[in-house]
Design a protein around this motif. Structure first.
Motif, PDB file in Angstrom:
ATOM      1  N   ILE A  13      52.627  37.745  53.803  1.00  0.00           N
ATOM      2  CA  ILE A  13      52.112  39.114  53.819  1.00  0.00           C
ATOM      3  C   ILE A  13      51.324  39.332  52.537  1.00  0.00           C
ATOM      4  O   ILE A  13      51.891  39.343  51.439  1.00  0.00           O
ATOM      5  CB  ILE A  13      53.254  40.142  54.013  1.00  0.00           C
ATOM      6  CG1 ILE A  13      52.708  41.552  54.125  1.00  0.00           C
ATOM      7  CG2 ILE A  13      54.330  40.013  52.967  1.00  0.00           C
ATOM      8  CD1 ILE A  13      53.709  42.549  54.694  1.00  0.00           C
ATOM      9  N   GLY A  14      49.989  39.459  52.673  1.00  0.00           N
ATOM     10  CA  GLY A  14      49.145  39.433  51.495  1.00  0.00           C
ATOM     11  C   GLY A  14      49.241  38.060  50.865  1.00  0.00           C
ATOM     12  O   GLY A  14      49.053  37.043  51.529  1.00  0.00           O
ATOM     13  N   SER A  15      49.565  37.990  49.602  1.00  0.00           N
ATOM     14  CA  SER A  15      49.757  36.702  48.929  1.00  0.00           C
ATOM     15  C   SER A  15      51.227  36.354  48.768  1.00  0.00           C
ATOM     16  O   SER A  15      51.562  35.311  48.191  1.00  0.00           O
ATOM     17  CB  SER A  15      49.092  36.738  47.544  1.00  0.00           C
ATOM     18  OG  SER A  15      47.698  36.944  47.667  1.00  0.00           O
ATOM     19  N   GLY A  66      46.860  42.302  54.960  1.00  0.00           N
ATOM     20  CA  GLY A  66      47.060  43.304  53.927  1.00  0.00           C
ATOM     21  C   GLY A  66      48.293  43.021  53.090  1.00  0.00           C
ATOM     22  O   GLY A  66      49.115  42.159  53.416  1.00  0.00           O
ATOM     23  N   SER A  67      48.442  43.762  52.024  1.00  0.00           N
ATOM     24  CA  SER A  67      49.543  43.571  51.085  1.00  0.00           C
ATOM     25  C   SER A  67      50.634  44.605  51.296  1.00  0.00           C
ATOM     26  O   SER A  67      50.365  45.738  51.697  1.00  0.00           O
ATOM     27  CB  SER A  67      49.029  43.662  49.649  1.00  0.00           C
ATOM     28  OG  SER A  67      50.107  43.546  48.731  1.00  0.00           O
ATOM     29  N   PRO A 119      49.080  47.206  44.137  1.00  0.00           N
ATOM     30  CA  PRO A 119      48.549  46.413  43.024  1.00  0.00           C
ATOM     31  C   PRO A 119      48.558  47.157  41.692  1.00  0.00           C
ATOM     32  O   PRO A 119      48.467  46.540  40.630  1.00  0.00           O
ATOM     33  CB  PRO A 119      47.117  46.095  43.475  1.00  0.00           C
ATOM     34  CG  PRO A 119      46.763  47.195  44.424  1.00  0.00           C
ATOM     35  CD  PRO A 119      48.038  47.536  45.129  1.00  0.00           C
ATOM     36  N   ARG A 134      46.314  32.516  45.124  1.00  0.00           N
ATOM     37  CA  ARG A 134      45.151  32.757  45.982  1.00  0.00           C
ATOM     38  C   ARG A 134      44.066  31.708  45.764  1.00  0.00           C
ATOM     39  O   ARG A 134      43.423  31.257  46.709  1.00  0.00           O
ATOM     40  CB  ARG A 134      44.603  34.164  45.724  1.00  0.00           C
ATOM     41  CG  ARG A 134      45.469  35.273  46.312  1.00  0.00           C
ATOM     42  CD  ARG A 134      44.752  36.602  46.267  1.00  0.00           C
ATOM     43  NE  ARG A 134      44.608  37.100  44.906  1.00  0.00           N
ATOM     44  CZ  ARG A 134      45.487  37.911  44.309  1.00  0.00           C
ATOM     45  NH1 ARG A 134      46.588  38.286  44.947  1.00  0.00           N
ATOM     46  NH2 ARG A 134      45.272  38.336  43.081  1.00  0.00           N
ATOM     47  N   ALA A 165      42.172  34.116  52.823  1.00  0.00           N
ATOM     48  CA  ALA A 165      43.296  34.608  53.613  1.00  0.00           C
ATOM     49  C   ALA A 165      43.135  34.179  55.064  1.00  0.00           C
ATOM     50  O   ALA A 165      42.066  34.338  55.651  1.00  0.00           O
ATOM     51  CB  ALA A 165      43.377  36.128  53.535  1.00  0.00           C
ATOM     52  N   ASN A 195      46.407  36.513  60.542  1.00  0.00           N
ATOM     53  CA  ASN A 195      47.785  36.970  60.414  1.00  0.00           C
ATOM     54  C   ASN A 195      48.115  37.945  61.538  1.00  0.00           C
ATOM     55  O   ASN A 195      47.280  38.224  62.398  1.00  0.00           O
ATOM     56  CB  ASN A 195      48.004  37.655  59.055  1.00  0.00           C
ATOM     57  CG  ASN A 195      48.045  36.655  57.916  1.00  0.00           C
ATOM     58  OD1 ASN A 195      49.061  36.064  57.644  1.00  0.00           O
ATOM     59  ND2 ASN A 195      46.914  36.460  57.271  1.00  0.00           N
ATOM     60  N   VAL A 226      52.032  48.467  54.753  1.00  0.00           N
ATOM     61  CA  VAL A 226      51.046  47.402  54.584  1.00  0.00           C
ATOM     62  C   VAL A 226      49.665  48.030  54.471  1.00  0.00           C
ATOM     63  O   VAL A 226      49.296  48.876  55.295  1.00  0.00           O
ATOM     64  CB  VAL A 226      51.063  46.423  55.774  1.00  0.00           C
ATOM     65  CG1 VAL A 226      50.031  45.322  55.571  1.00  0.00           C
ATOM     66  CG2 VAL A 226      52.448  45.822  55.975  1.00  0.00           C
ATOM     67  N   ARG A 227      48.885  47.597  53.473  1.00  0.00           N
ATOM     68  CA  ARG A 227      47.518  48.108  53.293  1.00  0.00           C
ATOM     69  C   ARG A 227      46.580  46.974  52.939  1.00  0.00           C
ATOM     70  O   ARG A 227      46.873  46.221  52.013  1.00  0.00           O
ATOM     71  CB  ARG A 227      47.492  49.170  52.176  1.00  0.00           C
ATOM     72  CG  ARG A 227      48.358  50.369  52.481  1.00  0.00           C
ATOM     73  CD  ARG A 227      48.311  51.366  51.357  1.00  0.00           C
ATOM     74  NE  ARG A 227      49.289  52.428  51.575  1.00  0.00           N
ATOM     75  CZ  ARG A 227      49.488  53.428  50.723  1.00  0.00           C
ATOM     76  NH1 ARG A 227      48.768  53.516  49.617  1.00  0.00           N
ATOM     77  NH2 ARG A 227      50.412  54.341  50.977  1.00  0.00           N
ATOM     78  N   ASP A 254      44.126  40.575  62.137  1.00  0.00           N
ATOM     79  CA  ASP A 254      45.536  40.858  62.446  1.00  0.00           C
ATOM     80  C   ASP A 254      45.665  40.992  63.961  1.00  0.00           C
ATOM     81  O   ASP A 254      44.695  41.311  64.656  1.00  0.00           O
ATOM     82  CB  ASP A 254      45.991  42.173  61.805  1.00  0.00           C
ATOM     83  CG  ASP A 254      46.263  42.052  60.315  1.00  0.00           C
ATOM     84  OD1 ASP A 254      46.951  41.111  59.922  1.00  0.00           O
ATOM     85  OD2 ASP A 254      45.784  42.917  59.559  1.00  0.00           O
TER      86      ASP A 254
END
Length: 356
Positions: free
Chosen positions: A175-177, A205-206, A210, A243, A249, A252, A284-285, A292
């Motif tokens: 999920i994200g990184s 998305g993460s 951040p 990354r 990416a 997903n 999740v954003r 996705d």
């Protein structure tokens, strides 16, 4: 494949076991693809005999699904016996065949002939992209993996805790990184209705803000615990390294099953599946992107009646469905175990920020 029957990693927040099996009659089983370079698996949600009312809502731009058209309220099938969540992208949808075979042996499915054994099990399924996460592109679930997962589900006791983290369909989730995985949560409403969710968190998305390092979903479900600026800065540097090593990416998908013991119609279950997507969007954003395949299934066992005098009685179930999906994503990220191998380096949230 390896069958995982371990208990959940995180503690219980609400409900009895704090997961999908708080909806009595539902059982969950996980199976993992075997092999040192395999990082994939399958999760099966098994309904009680006779099935559950089911619906689906697909919001992602790149879904991989099977038998979802059967869940349209306008169509024939009223109940399903199981839902399959699987890794392996579209290849992994073969896992549903193993679940169908097991259900047929149990004479569970849509009766199509005079003999009780003449049934066609309708098994909706959806997949996440995790190809090559362990280093072997061809290591993906098949019919045998699906059979192992449904057998694991059937072997559990009613109400048994659900394993969370890097298990089943969440084995190779990212999920994200961060490393993703399986998470589950539940609510017992004042009306007596139970609402619960199980999520495979695997998104472009993460799940992490951040700016602070806090989990987005924790802003909604609890008081978000922000790490110190120094810890967050160190984590950001390590994620940047990951990354750079992993490259762009990949595709997903976030999958969810939201369930209730309420007696609701298929149309109402369809509404529940749709509003439960709000729970993904809170945690999740960005979400629902073209790469996705975000898909939410809804199941209703029909044990607890709604207040017939209240036309808005469904509202509290809709709200709780979204909340449990958000909490399940938070639990999935916290329970996940980091991976560093030939398929890539995917640190866990716990690796970078510690437990909490």
């Amino acid at each position: 494949m390896d069958v995982d029957r371990s208990s959940g990693t995180n503690g219980t927040a609400r409900g009895e076991s704090g997961g999908l099996t708080d909806v009595r009659g539902l059982r969950v089983g996980h199976a993992r693809v075997a092999g040192a370079r395999a990082l994939s698996g399958t999760t099966v949600v098994l309904a009680p005999a006779g099935g559950a009312v089911a619906a689906v809502d697909v919001r992602g731009g790149g879904p991989g699904t099977r038998e979802t058209d059967a869940l349209d309220p306008r169509n024939l099938v009223q109940r399903v016996e199981a839902v399959v969540l699987t890794g392996g992208s579209a290849f992994g949808l073969d896992a549903a065949a193993g679940v169908m075979a097991w259900l047929e042996e149990q004479q569970r499915g849509v009766r199509v002939g005079p003999d009780p054994s003449q049934v066609v099990p309708v098994v909706p399924a959806a997949c996440v992209f995790d190809l090559g996460r362990g280093g072997d592109w061809r290591a993906r679930p098949d019919a045998a993996t699906g059979r192992a997962a449904v057998e694991a589900a059937a072997a559990t006791a009613e109400g048994a805790p659900v394993a969370q983290g890097s298990v089943g369909a969440g084995t190779g989730a990212v999920i994200g990184s961060f490393k993703g995985g399986v998470g589950t949560a539940a609510r017992k409403l004042d009306s007596g209705v139970t609402v619960a969710a199980l999520v495979v968190a695997n998104a472009v998305g993460s799940a992490v803000d951040p700016r602070t390092g806090a989990l987005y979903g924790a802003y909604v479900t609890e008081s978000a615990d922000c790490p110190s600026p120094a810890v967050h800065a160190a984590a950001q540097l390590r994620l940047a390294e990951a990354r750079e090593r992993n490259g762009p990416a990949p595709l997903n998908t976030t999958l969810a099953v939201v369930a209730t013991d309420a007696d609701i119609s298929r149309a109402q279950a369809h509404k529940l599946a749709g509003t439960a997507h709000d729970g993904i969007a809170r945690a999740v954003r960005p979400v629902h992107l073209l790469n996705d395949g975000d898909t939410v299934f809804a199941l209703a066992t029909g044990v607890t009646p709604l207040d017939a005098e209240d036309p808005l009685a469904l509202n509290e179930i809709l709200a709780a469905g979204a909340d449990t999906v958000t909490e399940a994503i938070v639990r999935a990220v916290r329970a996940a175990e980091g991976v560093d191998g030939p398929g890539g380096w995917f640190p866990s949230h716990r690796d970078l920020y510690g437990a909490g």
